[in-house]
Design an enzyme around this catalytic site. Structure first.
Site, PDB file in Angstrom:
ATOM      1  CG  ASP A 340      72.658  56.661  23.449  1.00  0.00           C
ATOM      2  OD1 ASP A 340      72.131  57.745  23.221  1.00  0.00           O
ATOM      3  OD2 ASP A 340      73.612  56.521  24.232  1.00  0.00           O
ATOM      4  CB  SER A 365      72.234  49.424  19.151  1.00  0.00           C
ATOM      5  OG  SER A 365      73.368  50.186  19.469  1.00  0.00           O
ATOM      6  NE  ARG A 366      66.533  55.171  19.472  1.00  0.00           N
ATOM      7  CZ  ARG A 366      66.175  54.981  20.730  1.00  0.00           C
ATOM      8  NH1 ARG A 366      66.951  55.375  21.709  1.00  0.00           N
ATOM      9  NH2 ARG A 366      65.026  54.416  21.014  1.00  0.00           N
ATOM     10  CB  VAL A 367      75.148  55.847  18.906  1.00  0.00           C
ATOM     11  CG1 VAL A 367      74.192  57.009  18.961  1.00  0.00           C
ATOM     12  CG2 VAL A 367      75.338  55.254  20.273  1.00  0.00           C
TER      13      VAL A 367
END
Ligand code: ATP
Ligand code: MG
Length: 505
Positions: A340, A365-367
Site C-alpha cells: 500500500d 503511502s496509499r492508505v
C-alpha cells in the site's frame, strides 16, 4: 444362531482392519531416488499432499513442494546428513505448521520455531499452519488507527496505519533496516507486538540488531525469527511464513502486530534456488513464474480485522534491496504493486548526510492518511508541497548566483525543513514533539537559524516546551487534535523561545 453371526462380523472386521493397515502402510512410506542441494526426489508416497511434512529415516524433515506423475519433489529443512538413495520416507499427514504462543515474546528463534538465543525451551500454546488464506473482505475493516514510526519524515508525509503494508525500498546500506528497528523501538508502551524476520542475513548482523533492540528495551515485546544466509534455502523460504503464522496467532486474539520482513529480495532468491533445483522452468531474471504469488500470498495476510473478529491487525514492513536504485527490476515492481505504498531510500541522500534518506518525491503511502491523527494531519498539511517546491527550485537555481530575495527565502526555508527532517538512529520522536516541530517550522520560525544549528535549536525548543508549556504536549497526547487555539499557543510559546537569544542560539 446369533452367536455365529457375531463371530462372523468380528472376523470380518478383523480382516478389514488388517488389510486396511497394510494398504495404508504401503502409501505412507516412500523411498528416496535422488538427493542433493537440499532437495529430495521420492517415489512411492502416493497420497501425499502439497505442502505436507515428511520425515526421513535419519529424522530430517522435509516439505512436499512438487507433485509429479510418479514422484514427488521435497525440500529439506536440515542438512541431508545420511539421506541417500533408498532411504525410507514417512508421511505425517500434517501440513507445515509453526509453534506459536506468547512464550515466544522476547525470544530469538529459527524458522522452525526452535530458540537460538541460548535461553530455555519455549512452550507453544498452539500450532498454526505456516500457509493460511488471507482474511476475507468481510472479516476486514479499513485502516483507521495510526502505527507511529517515530520518524518525523515518515509520520508527517507517509503515515502508516495499523493493518497497512508499507514497503521500505532502497539500495544496500541506505538505512532500510534502521527504519524498521526505529519503528520497533517506537512501539514501546503502545501495546504492539513486533516480529522481525531476518532472511538471508549474516548471523552477526542479526546478533547486533537483537543487541540494540535489547538495549532500548524493545525485546520485551518483540520476537526475532532468523534464517541466516548459512541456512538452507528451504529454511529461508519458509521463515516469513512462519513469522506470519506467529503474527496471526496474536492478530486473531485482538492484538496489534508489526511484522518486518528483512528482506524479501533475499527471500525471492532463496525461492529461485529451490525452484531451479526442482527443475521448474525459469522466467524473467531466472525467477519462476509464481514468484509474484510467493509475495502476494504472504503480504495479503496482513490486515486490520473487523470488530466482530476482534479488531486485531498485522502491519507489514517488507524490505526490498534494489541494485543501483533500479526500482523497475522484477521483484521490486512486484512488491511495489502488492503493498500500500513505499518508502524509497536513496543512497545519494544518505551519503549527503540526509538521514533517514527518504526520497520525498518517490515515496508514497496509499492508505495511511486515513489513519493519521488529526493533529498530525493538520500540522503536516503543506510540508510535502513545500519540500517539492524547494527541490524544484534547488535544481533550477543551482547555477545562478544572483537570486531575488523571495527565492532566497524560499530556498532557506526548504533547506531548514530538510535539516529538521534529519533524525539520528534510535531517537524516535513522540507525536506531540513532531507536531510542535512542524508547526514551528511551517510558520517559518526557523528561517533565521543557521542551518548547521537547526538540529540543536530544535532540541532546545522541545526542551523549552517541556519546561514552559507541558500542558500543550499533554493536550496533544490526550486529544490528538490541533485546534486553532492550540496552534496559536504553540506559535506563541515558540516565538517566546526564539525571542530569547541565549536559548535559541
Ligand atoms: P543493508 O543493505 O546492509 O541491509 P540497510 O539498508 O539495512 O543496509 P542499515 O543497516 O539500516 O542499512 O544502515 C546502514 C548504516 O547507516 C548503519 O551503519 C547505520 O548505523 C547507519 N544509519 C542508518 N540510519 C541512520 C540515521 N538515521 N542516522 C545515522 N546513521 C544511520
Ligand atoms: Mg538491512
Amino acid at each position: 444362531m446369533s452367536s455365529i453371526s457375531s463371530e462372523k462380523i468380528v472376523a470380518l472386521l478383523r480382516s478389514e482392519i488388517a488389510n486396511y493397515e497394510i494398504e495404508k502402510r504401503n502409501h505412507d512410506i516412500g523411498t528416496v531416488s535422488y538427493v542433493g542441494d537440499g532437495i529430495a526426489t521420492i517415489h512411492g508416497l502416493d497420497g501425499v499432499m502439497y505442502g505436507e511434512i515428511v520425515v526421513f529415516e535419519n529424522g530430517v524433515k522435509g516439505m512436499v513442494q512438487d507433485i509429479r506423475k510418479n514422484e514427488i519433489g521435497c525440500i529439506l529443512f536440515d542438512l541431508e546428513g545420511s539421506i541417500k538413495e533408498g532411504t525410507k520416507v514417512t508421511r505425517t499427514e500434517k501440513m507445515a505448521s509453526a509453534p506459536v504462543g506468547s512464550g515466544y515474546i522476547g525470544r530469538v528463534i529459527n524458522a522452525l520455531g526452535d530458540p537460538i538465543d541460548g535461553g530455555g525451551s519455549i512452550d507453544a500454546d498452539d500450532y498454526y499452519p505456516i500457509e493460511r488464506p488471507a482474511p476475507s473482505i468481510i472479516d476486514r475493516q479499513s485502516v483507521c488507527q495510526p502505527l507511529e514510526t517515530g520518524i518525523l519524515s515518515i509520520d508527517s508525509m507517509f503515515p502508516i496505519g495499523r493493518g497497512q503494508r508499507e514497503l521500505i525500498i532502497g539500495d544496500r546500506q541506505t538505512g532500510k533496516t534502521s527504519i524498521a528497528t526505529d519503528t520497533i523501538i517506537n512501539q514501546k508502551g503502545k501495546d504492539v507486538i513486533c516480529i522481525y524476520v531476518a532472511i538471508g542475513q549474516k548471523a552477526s548482523t542479526v546478533a547486533k540488531l537483537v543487541g540494540s533492540l535489547r538495549k532500548y528495551g524493545a525485546m520485551d515485546y518483540t520476537i526475532v525469527v532468523s534464517a541466516t544466509a548459512s541456512e538452507p534455502a528451504p529454511v529461508q523460504y519458509i521463515a516469513p511464513y512462519a513469522g506470519t503464522a506467529i503474527a496471526e496467532y496474536f492478530m486473531y486474539r485482538g492484538k496489534d502486530v508489526l511484522i518486518v520482513y528483512d528482506d524479501l529480495s533475499k527471500h525471492a532468491v532463496a525461492y529461485r534456488e529451490i525452484s531451479l533445483l526442482l527443475e521448474r522452468s525459469p522466467g524473467r531474471e531466472a525467477y519462476p513464474g509464481d514468484v509474484f504469488y510467493l509475495h502476494s500470498r504472504l503480504l495479503e495476510r496482513s490486515a486490520k480485522l473487523s470488530d466482530a473478529k476482534g479488531g486485531g491487525s498485522i502491519t507489514a514492513l517488507p524490505i526490498i534491496e534494489t541494485q543501483s536504485g533500479d526500482v523497475s527490476a522484477y521483484i521490486p515492481t512486484n512488491v511495489i504493486s502488492i503493498t500500500d505504498g513505499q518508502i524509497y531510500l536513496e543512497s545519494g541522500l544518505f551519503f549527503s548526510g540526509m538521514r533517514p534518506a527518504v526520497n520525498v518525491g518517490l515515496s508514497v503511502s496509499r492508505v495511511g492518511g486515513a489513519a493519521q491523527t488529526k493533529a498530525m494531519k493538520k500540522a503536516s498539511g503543506s510540508i510535502r508541497i513545500d519540500l517539492a517546491q524547494y527541490r524544484e527550485m534547488e535544481i533550477f537555481t543551482q547555477f545562478s548566483s544572483d537570486l531575488d530575495d523571495s527565492t532566497q527565502k524560499q530556498l532557506k526555508y526548504g533547506k531548514g525543513l530538510m535539516e529538521l527532517l534529519k533524525q539520528p538512529l534510535n531517537h524516535p520522536m513522540s507525536m506531540p514533539h513532531q507536531v510542535i516541530t512542524l508547526v514551528a517550522a511551517t510558520n517559518k520560525l526557523f528561517v533565521n537559524t543557521p542551518v548547521n544549528r537547526i538540529k540543536k535549536t530544535q532540541a532546545a525548543m522541545l526542551e523549552y516546551f517541556g519546561s514552559h508549556a507541558a500542558d500543550i504536549e499533554r493536550e496533544l497526547e490526550e486529544k490528538k487534535v490541533l485546534t486553532d487555539e492550540l496552534c496559536e499557543k504553540i506559535i506563541a510559546v515558540a516565538k517566546d523561545f526564539f525571542a530569547n537569544p541565549i536559548l535559541s542560539r
